[in-house]
Structures are given as C-alpha cells and as structure tokens.
Design a protein around this motif. Sequence first.
Motif, mmCIF file in Angstrom:
data_model
loop_
_atom_site.group_PDB
_atom_site.id
_atom_site.type_symbol
_atom_site.label_atom_id
_atom_site.label_comp_id
_atom_site.label_asym_id
_atom_site.label_seq_id
_atom_site.Cartn_x
_atom_site.Cartn_y
_atom_site.Cartn_z
ATOM 1 N N SER A 77 90.528 -67.579 -22.679
ATOM 2 C CA SER A 77 90.834 -66.481 -21.923
ATOM 3 C C SER A 77 91.729 -65.331 -22.546
ATOM 4 N N THR A 81 90.428 -61.859 -23.734
ATOM 5 C CA THR A 81 91.058 -60.529 -23.623
ATOM 6 C C THR A 81 91.498 -59.783 -24.809
ATOM 7 N N THR A 93 92.140 -57.794 -18.541
ATOM 8 C CA THR A 93 92.499 -58.945 -17.916
ATOM 9 C C THR A 93 92.453 -58.989 -16.479
ATOM 10 N N LEU A 96 88.539 -60.074 -15.982
ATOM 11 C CA LEU A 96 88.708 -61.614 -16.231
ATOM 12 C C LEU A 96 88.696 -62.148 -14.924
ATOM 13 N N VAL A 100 86.161 -64.424 -12.753
ATOM 14 C CA VAL A 100 86.297 -65.895 -12.399
ATOM 15 C C VAL A 100 86.294 -66.052 -10.968
ATOM 16 N N GLN A 144 81.889 -63.014 -17.179
ATOM 17 C CA GLN A 144 82.826 -64.153 -16.609
ATOM 18 C C GLN A 144 82.439 -65.042 -15.321
ATOM 19 N N THR A 148 81.703 -68.552 -15.587
ATOM 20 C CA THR A 148 82.486 -69.665 -14.511
ATOM 21 C C THR A 148 81.644 -70.438 -13.566
ATOM 22 N N ALA A 170 92.840 -68.139 -16.092
ATOM 23 C CA ALA A 170 92.372 -66.808 -16.224
ATOM 24 C C ALA A 170 93.597 -66.039 -16.429
#
Length: 411
Positions: A77, A81, A93, A96, A100, A144, A148, A170
Amino acid sequence: MVRRAPLREGLVDVDGARIAEATEELRHRGRATLHDRLHRVRMAGGLAVQAGLAAGLAYLISHKLLGNPQPVFGPISAVGTLAASVGQRFRRTVELILGVAIGVAIGDVLVYLLGTGAWQLGLVVTVAILLTIFAGASVAIVIQAAATAVLIVTLSPSTEDLEIPRFIDAFLGGGVALLVTAVLLPLNPLRVINRAVRPALDLLADQLDAAADGLRKRDRDAIQRALDRMRNNKEELATLAEAIEGAKETATLSPARWHRRGELTHYAEAADPIDRAMRNTGTLIRRSVTLIEDEEPVPDPMPDGIAHLAEAVRLLKQEFAAGQEPQKARERSLRAVSEAGRAYGAGVGFSGSVVVAQIRTTASDLLVASGIEQEEANRWIRTAFGEQERPVGEPAEPGEAPKPPTAPPIG
C-alpha cells in the motif's frame, strides 16, 4: 583473413564513407539514449528512495508494533500510494482505503452466499469492477476493490478475520507514504520542477533553431523534421504538468517546504503559457514549411526573429533554474518581435505573414510565462513590433529601410 583489394586510381571509397557515417550516427544515438536514460533516473531517483523508505517503515511498524507475522499489504500500500500518484498522494490514499472497503464488502457477501472456488473468484472480481465503475469511481478505486476482493476470496479459507488487517494495512501504508513525503524525506519542489521543465523548454528552443536554420537555407525537409518533433511533445508537457502538481502537493503537506509556496505559484502560472508557446510554435513551423513550398520571400529578419525566440526560451530556462527575475528572456523575446516587424516591413507573402504573427504570439506567451500580465505583454509586443502599414506582400520601396521598432524599457 581476407585482405581488401586496393582501390583503383580515380575511384572513391563509397562503402567506407557510408560505414563511417553509419558508425557516427550509431554513436550519436547511443549517447542520446544514455543521456535520456540518465535523465529519467535522476527524475525518478527521489521517488525511488521515498518508496523504499516507506516500504521499510511500513514493514517494521506492521511486523514489530502490530505483531503481523506476514506484513505484506502494508508495504504494498505504501509503495502503491507513492509510485502511482505523483501530485495526488493524499487523494490516492483516500482512494486506496475506499477501494479496500468496497472489495472487502463485496468479497465477504459473495463468499458468504456462494463459497469459494475458481468461478466464485471470477464472479467476485467481475461484480467488484462493474459496481465501482457504475458508481463512478476512479481507476485506482476499481483496481483496489478488485484486488481486495481477490484476496478475500483466495485467503479467507486459510486466514480468519482477514478484513480488519486489510483495513489496517491500507491505513498504515497510505499514512506512512504521506509521512515520508511530508516529513521524513520531502523532495525539493523547485528542483523537481526544474528537472521537468528542462526537456520541454529544450525541445521548444531546439525546434525553433531548426526552423530558423531551415528558413535561411530554404530547406523544407529540415523544417518538416522540426515540425514532426514538435507534434510529439505530449510526453514533455505531461511530465511538466505532473511535476508541478507533485511540487504543489509537497509544498502543501511538508512544513519544511512551506516557504516555497510563492515560487511554486509562479511556476504553476508559467505552465499554461509554456504549453501555448509550444502550440503556437507548431503553427509557426507548419507555416514555414508552406512558405518554402510556395516559394514565398524569406526576409533575413524572419529567421533571425525565430532564432531570438529560441534564445529567449533558453534564457527563460536558465533564469528560472537560478531563481532570477527573467529580464534577459523578456528582452530577447521583444527583440524577436522587432525582427518580425522588420521582416513584415520588408514584404512577406501570406504564409510569411502567419509566421510573423506567430512570432508575436509566441513571444507574448514567453512574456506571460516570465511573470508579465497578458495585457501588459500585449502592449509591449505592439510597441516592439512597430507600426507597419504596408500591405502584406508589398515590397519596400527601393532604398527604403524599415524603421526599426523600439522595445520598451524593462523594469
């Protein structure tokens, strides 16, 4: 061993000349390629060090402080990023974490209803991608969510309570990436921009020089090559725009770089006029090709004006890099316009008048890039060009020399 037979008297060693020319061209290309690769390494060096530091810190925190025996997702992660979001790391971020969350929700629901297996995995990934796209999510969130969901389906049978650690990873990875960017290893934003602006301005100056030289020699092919190169300037402009966004983000997040905000504002304001200057230069060079094809007159001041534009671009690059007020670049831009005025007074054809107009427009763009307001730049351009009342294409009277325009004082 085969010895080469000596050439008979009066014959020319054509093959030897061709081999020597090809060898020299290969050497030149090799040097250019090496220079380009070294420049890319310098551009990415700071980012690479940041990513390595962030990955190591995320691993240590996850493994030593949180007791994760296999701290994989945190470093991933952090690197994701940093590496995939130059200029938008805070936003990335957040994306992300959202990705997730969506992937965990979809994966858990479908695993609970359908169980695990190959076709379940394919269905989970398909549903995750389609739902995030339907919701209008960005590409980062889609990736993402899908990744995931894959982890949830494939690891759930062997790893219990995977969802909470995935969230923590994350948060951890994104947070460490921002910490490295803002506090531990903030890059010098001006250095980043200077390295990015150099290829764009070098491209602009080199092709202006090539066009000026081609007009002096009436070499249509040389000007066409310059035009082809100008048309392939997307990479340089994209690199510059990305560097400016990344530098602005660094100056916003990093307390150590807050004092650079004013200088970065100037660079950000210069990006658009530099873009316009490159586009207007493309029109200038394209019309120069037509000018040669139509056998229009090329007054000596015309290529001189274009050469002055090239020098103005180089001076702008140097003064930007030194943090100086770009006075010399402004003066040279106005000199280019003065030469364009002389060329127009000497008599030009239709395409020649367009070239003259583009010299004026490009010079105006460079003045704006140097920090001059658009209205003020236009006034300086009109004054430097001078009053030219002779119709386009009408030659000057015998023995009459056009009155040289004067440039305003630079303060």
